[in-house]
Design an enzyme around this catalytic site. Structure first.
Site, PDB file in Angstrom:
ATOM      1  N   LYS A 199       3.063  -2.991   5.421  1.00  0.00           N
ATOM      2  CA  LYS A 199       3.205  -2.971   4.247  1.00  0.00           C
ATOM      3  C   LYS A 199       4.425  -2.705   3.652  1.00  0.00           C
ATOM      4  CE  LYS A 199      -1.109  -3.940   3.100  1.00  0.00           C
ATOM      5  NZ  LYS A 199      -1.436  -5.367   2.805  1.00  0.00           N
ATOM      6  N   TYR A 231      -0.218  -0.279   9.964  1.00  0.00           N
ATOM      7  CA  TYR A 231      -0.381  -0.808   8.627  1.00  0.00           C
ATOM      8  C   TYR A 231       0.544  -0.526   7.627  1.00  0.00           C
ATOM      9  CZ  TYR A 231      -3.418  -1.030   4.255  1.00  0.00           C
ATOM     10  OH  TYR A 231      -3.760  -1.689   3.006  1.00  0.00           O
ATOM     11  N   SER A 250       0.793  -1.193  -0.028  1.00  0.00           N
ATOM     12  CA  SER A 250       0.245   0.118   0.118  1.00  0.00           C
ATOM     13  C   SER A 250       0.969   1.070   0.098  1.00  0.00           C
ATOM     14  CB  SER A 250      -0.931  -0.018   1.210  1.00  0.00           C
ATOM     15  OG  SER A 250      -1.584   1.179   1.209  1.00  0.00           O
TER      16      SER A 250
HETATM   17  N1  LIG Z   1      -8.817  -1.118  -0.673  1.00  0.00           N
HETATM   18  C1  LIG Z   1      -7.943  -0.422  -1.071  1.00  0.00           C
HETATM   19  O1  LIG Z   1      -7.893   0.824  -1.452  1.00  0.00           O
HETATM   20  C2  LIG Z   1      -6.298  -0.685  -0.608  1.00  0.00           C
HETATM   21  C3  LIG Z   1      -5.446   0.064  -0.618  1.00  0.00           C
HETATM   22  C4  LIG Z   1      -4.030  -0.446  -0.364  1.00  0.00           C
HETATM   23  C5  LIG Z   1      -4.151  -1.717   0.062  1.00  0.00           C
HETATM   24  N2  LIG Z   1      -5.011  -2.837   0.059  1.00  0.00           N
HETATM   25  C6  LIG Z   1      -4.858  -4.063   0.390  1.00  0.00           C
HETATM   26  O2  LIG Z   1      -5.550  -5.050  -0.389  1.00  0.00           O
HETATM   27  C7  LIG Z   1      -6.110  -5.915   0.312  1.00  0.00           C
HETATM   28  C8  LIG Z   1      -7.519  -6.154   0.179  1.00  0.00           C
HETATM   29  O3  LIG Z   1      -8.173  -5.052   0.710  1.00  0.00           O
HETATM   30  P1  LIG Z   1      -9.709  -4.677   0.717  1.00  0.00           P
HETATM   31  O4  LIG Z   1      -9.816  -3.289   0.710  1.00  0.00           O
HETATM   32  O5  LIG Z   1     -10.227  -5.485  -0.472  1.00  0.00           O
HETATM   33  O6  LIG Z   1     -10.300  -5.269   1.919  1.00  0.00           O
HETATM   34  P2  LIG Z   1     -11.506  -6.145   2.481  1.00  0.00           P
HETATM   35  O7  LIG Z   1     -11.856  -6.000   3.867  1.00  0.00           O
HETATM   36  O8  LIG Z   1     -12.679  -5.700   1.597  1.00  0.00           O
HETATM   37  O9  LIG Z   1     -11.113  -7.694   2.338  1.00  0.00           O
HETATM   38  C9  LIG Z   1     -10.325  -8.024   3.167  1.00  0.00           C
HETATM   39  C10 LIG Z   1     -10.624  -9.653   3.414  1.00  0.00           C
HETATM   40  O10 LIG Z   1      -9.583 -10.401   4.295  1.00  0.00           O
HETATM   41  C11 LIG Z   1     -10.430 -11.187   4.965  1.00  0.00           C
HETATM   42  N3  LIG Z   1      -9.407 -11.521   6.179  1.00  0.00           N
HETATM   43  C12 LIG Z   1      -9.248 -10.668   7.177  1.00  0.00           C
HETATM   44  N4  LIG Z   1      -8.338 -11.454   8.031  1.00  0.00           N
HETATM   45  C13 LIG Z   1      -8.262 -12.766   7.414  1.00  0.00           C
HETATM   46  C14 LIG Z   1      -7.347 -13.715   8.024  1.00  0.00           C
HETATM   47  N5  LIG Z   1      -6.619 -13.753   9.231  1.00  0.00           N
HETATM   48  N6  LIG Z   1      -7.449 -14.839   7.137  1.00  0.00           N
HETATM   49  C15 LIG Z   1      -8.231 -14.784   5.941  1.00  0.00           C
HETATM   50  N7  LIG Z   1      -8.572 -13.929   5.569  1.00  0.00           N
HETATM   51  C16 LIG Z   1      -8.975 -12.697   6.327  1.00  0.00           C
HETATM   52  C17 LIG Z   1     -11.387 -10.482   5.555  1.00  0.00           C
HETATM   53  O11 LIG Z   1     -12.518 -11.479   5.769  1.00  0.00           O
HETATM   54  C18 LIG Z   1     -12.165  -9.756   4.299  1.00  0.00           C
HETATM   55  O12 LIG Z   1     -12.955 -10.647   3.566  1.00  0.00           O
HETATM   56  C19 LIG Z   1      -5.542  -5.711   1.614  1.00  0.00           C
HETATM   57  O13 LIG Z   1      -4.339  -6.259   1.853  1.00  0.00           O
HETATM   58  C20 LIG Z   1      -5.153  -4.314   1.827  1.00  0.00           C
HETATM   59  O14 LIG Z   1      -4.414  -4.044   2.684  1.00  0.00           O
HETATM   60  C21 LIG Z   1      -6.372  -2.153  -0.184  1.00  0.00           C
END
Ligand SMILES: NC(=O)c1ccc[n+]([C@@H]2O[C@H](COP(=O)([O-])OP(=O)(O)OC[C@H]3O[C@@H](n4cnc5c(N)ncnc54)[C@H](O)[C@@H]3O)[C@@H](O)[C@H]2O)c1
Length: 304
Positions: free
Chosen positions: A168, A164, A151
């Site tokens: 990351k 976080y 991220s």
């Molecule tokens: N959405 C963004 O803009 C953004 C930005 C930077 C990084 N990210 C990264 O992208 C990835 C996905 O994020 P998202 O926004 O889709 O989040 P989200 O919350 O929609 O999905 C994350 C999923 O991970 C699952 N989860 C949590 N703990 C877990 C565990 N211990 N074992 C298995 N599953 C588990 C949750 O149940 C959830 O369904 C993450 O790594 C996040 O840090 C997202």
């Protein structure tokens, strides 16, 4: 023939958000998909089989091959069980997307030990545990592609996300190390920094105007659909030779990020004293120092 025809891919945290779209696209490109998701709540790590099963059912209903897996990536034995599940059901493993995650934001001087440990545990430990669990299989077959979610909260910086950001940035280092250590076995490892409006971004505290703007913009960008093609492209054999890199996907824009390298050298033939560093080296290096800015300073336009 799809880009991932007959490959087996694990996507962690694929019951929602970015991971769900990666799982759907991987299946549409011909992969057998292990849809892993603990089904965690916004503020807890309680298990719920619903999200993983829903996505796996959606893939099967469309004619694809998928199984649901609800183990936690944050536990060494359960991470191994995810890989075993892939091998037991599909006989081999070709790629992993370390996507599972959560947020526990808080300003640094108030951040609790629990919030620190939860975030490090799911993101950094989880990415290591699942990758490590697959390492022997990848080595034996002399192939494998790992995609980790990083991220700009870590790569650039953001307010109130010390846990976080540390996780990351740690993941960027982990990916780089895997790419170096496993190159001899034909295993690749890359990072993706995604932008998407998901349950996770929706949980960013709204008392900070910077974040209100950022989250409102994310909602317009994508809910994960725009990130999936980059992850799938990195999993495919057509990306052979691409490893140790950090990419980004934001609506219709892709990024390749720089990685830290020395940008300024200062030499003193008699050796540096602390005073000489303060008086000479620091002023010389000032123009090469990184400004104290945050991710929204770089990504502040609406590209849709
Ligand atoms: N959405 C963004 O803009 C953004 C930005 C930077 C990084 N990210 C990264 O992208 C990835 C996905 O994020 P998202 O926004 O889709 O989040 P989200 O919350 O929609 O999905 C994350 C999923 O991970 C699952 N989860 C949590 N703990 C877990 C565990 N211990 N074992 C298995 N599953 C588990 C949750 O149940 C959830 O369904 C993450 O790594 C996040 O840090 C997202």
């Amino acid at each position: 023939m799809g880009l991932l025809q007959d490959k087996t891919i694990i996507v962690t945290g694929a019951g929602r958000g970015v991971g769900k779209y990666i799982a759907l696209m991987a299946a549409a490109e011909g992969a057998n998909v292990v849809v892993n998701d603990l089904g965690a709540g916004v503020s807890d790590q309680k298990a719920d089989t619903g999200p993983a099963e829903e996505v796996a059912s959606e893939i099967r209903a469309a004619g694809g091959r998928a199984i649901a897996d609800t183990h936690s990536v944050a536990d060494w034995d359960q991470a191994h069980a995810i890989v075993e599940n892939a091998l037991d059901n599909f006989g081999q493993l070709d790629g992993i997307v370390n996507n599972a995650g959560l947020l526990r934001d808080g300003i640094f001087h108030k951040m609790t030990k629990e919030d620190w440990e939860n975030v490090i545990s799911v993101h950094l430990n989880g990415s290591f545990f699942v990758s490590r669990a697959a390492a022997a299989h990848f080595k034996m077959r002399a192939t494998g592609s790992i995609v980790h979610m990083t991220s700009t909260s870590g790569l650039v910086g953001n307010l109130g996300q010390a846990n976080y950001a540390a996780a990351k940035m740690g993941i960027a280092g982990l990916s780089r190390s895997i790419s170096i250590d496993m190159a001899r076995f034909g295993v690749r490892s890359n990072c993706v920094a995604p932008w998407a409006f998901t349950r996770m971004t929706g949980s960013i505290p709204e008392d900070n105007p910077l974040y209100q703007e950022r989250v409102a913009m994310l909602d317009k960008l994508s809910h994960g659909q725009k990130v999936a093609p980059l992850a799938v492209a990195l999993l495919a054999d057509s990306a052979n030779g691409i490893t140790g890199q950090i990419f980004g996907a934001r609506a219709n824009e892709l990024y390749c990020f720089s990685q830290p390298r020395p940008v300024h050298t200062a030499h003193e033939s008699t050796g540096w004293t602390a005073q000489a560093i303060a008086e000479t080296a620091f002023p010389q290096m000032q123009r090469s120092m990184t400004p104290a800015d945050t991710s929204p300073s770089y990504f502040n336009w609406n590209p849709v």
